[in-house]
Design a protein around this motif. Structure first.
Motif, short mmCIF file in Angstrom:
data_model
loop_
_atom_site.label_atom_id
_atom_site.label_comp_id
_atom_site.label_asym_id
_atom_site.label_seq_id
_atom_site.Cartn_x
_atom_site.Cartn_y
_atom_site.Cartn_z
N VAL A 71 28.94 60.07 8.83
CA VAL A 71 30.00 59.24 9.44
C VAL A 71 30.90 60.09 10.31
O VAL A 71 31.25 59.71 11.44
CB VAL A 71 30.81 58.51 8.34
N LYS A 72 31.28 61.26 9.82
CA LYS A 72 32.13 62.17 10.60
C LYS A 72 31.45 62.56 11.90
O LYS A 72 32.07 62.56 12.97
CB LYS A 72 32.45 63.42 9.79
N ASP A 73 30.16 62.89 11.84
CA ASP A 73 29.42 63.27 13.04
C ASP A 73 29.39 62.11 14.04
O ASP A 73 29.54 62.33 15.26
CB ASP A 73 28.00 63.71 12.69
N LYS A 74 29.19 60.91 13.55
CA LYS A 74 29.15 59.73 14.43
C LYS A 74 30.51 59.53 15.09
O LYS A 74 30.59 59.28 16.30
CB LYS A 74 28.75 58.50 13.62
N ILE A 75 31.58 59.65 14.33
CA ILE A 75 32.93 59.51 14.88
C ILE A 75 33.20 60.60 15.91
O ILE A 75 33.74 60.34 16.98
CB ILE A 75 33.98 59.51 13.76
N ASP A 76 32.81 61.83 15.60
CA ASP A 76 32.98 62.94 16.55
C ASP A 76 32.24 62.67 17.86
O ASP A 76 32.76 62.94 18.94
CB ASP A 76 32.51 64.26 15.94
N ASP A 77 31.02 62.12 17.76
CA ASP A 77 30.25 61.78 18.96
C ASP A 77 30.97 60.72 19.78
O ASP A 77 31.03 60.81 21.01
CB ASP A 77 28.86 61.28 18.59
N GLU A 78 31.52 59.71 19.11
CA GLU A 78 32.24 58.65 19.82
C GLU A 78 33.48 59.21 20.51
O GLU A 78 33.78 58.86 21.65
CB GLU A 78 32.64 57.53 18.84
N ILE A 79 34.22 60.06 19.82
CA ILE A 79 35.41 60.68 20.41
C ILE A 79 35.02 61.51 21.63
O ILE A 79 35.68 61.45 22.67
CB ILE A 79 36.16 61.53 19.37
#
Length: 66
Positions: A21-29
């Protein structure tokens, strides 16, 4: 299987999911950080078109009910 082993497995799975989830959020940011004004204008225009379509649909529904 004892409780400590079960707990260890659950903790490992939770950490794995949290990292995903953190990686996905980082990608979106990262994606949002790279947007320029042209990209924002495209999003704005798309949203405006969606709003117009929803307004037209709403008007048709109201006209049918009368």
């Amino acid at each position: 299987m004892d409780n400590s082993k079960v707990q260890e497995i659950i903790e490992k799975e939770v950490w794995t999911m949290a990292k995903a989830v953190k990686d996905k959020i980082d990608d979106e940011i990262h994606t949002l950080d790279r947007l320029d004004l042209d990209d924002i204008d495209v999003f704005r225009e798309h949203r405006l078109q969606q709003t117009k379509k929803m307004s037209e649909k709403r008007s048709r529904w109201i006209a049918r009910k009368v």
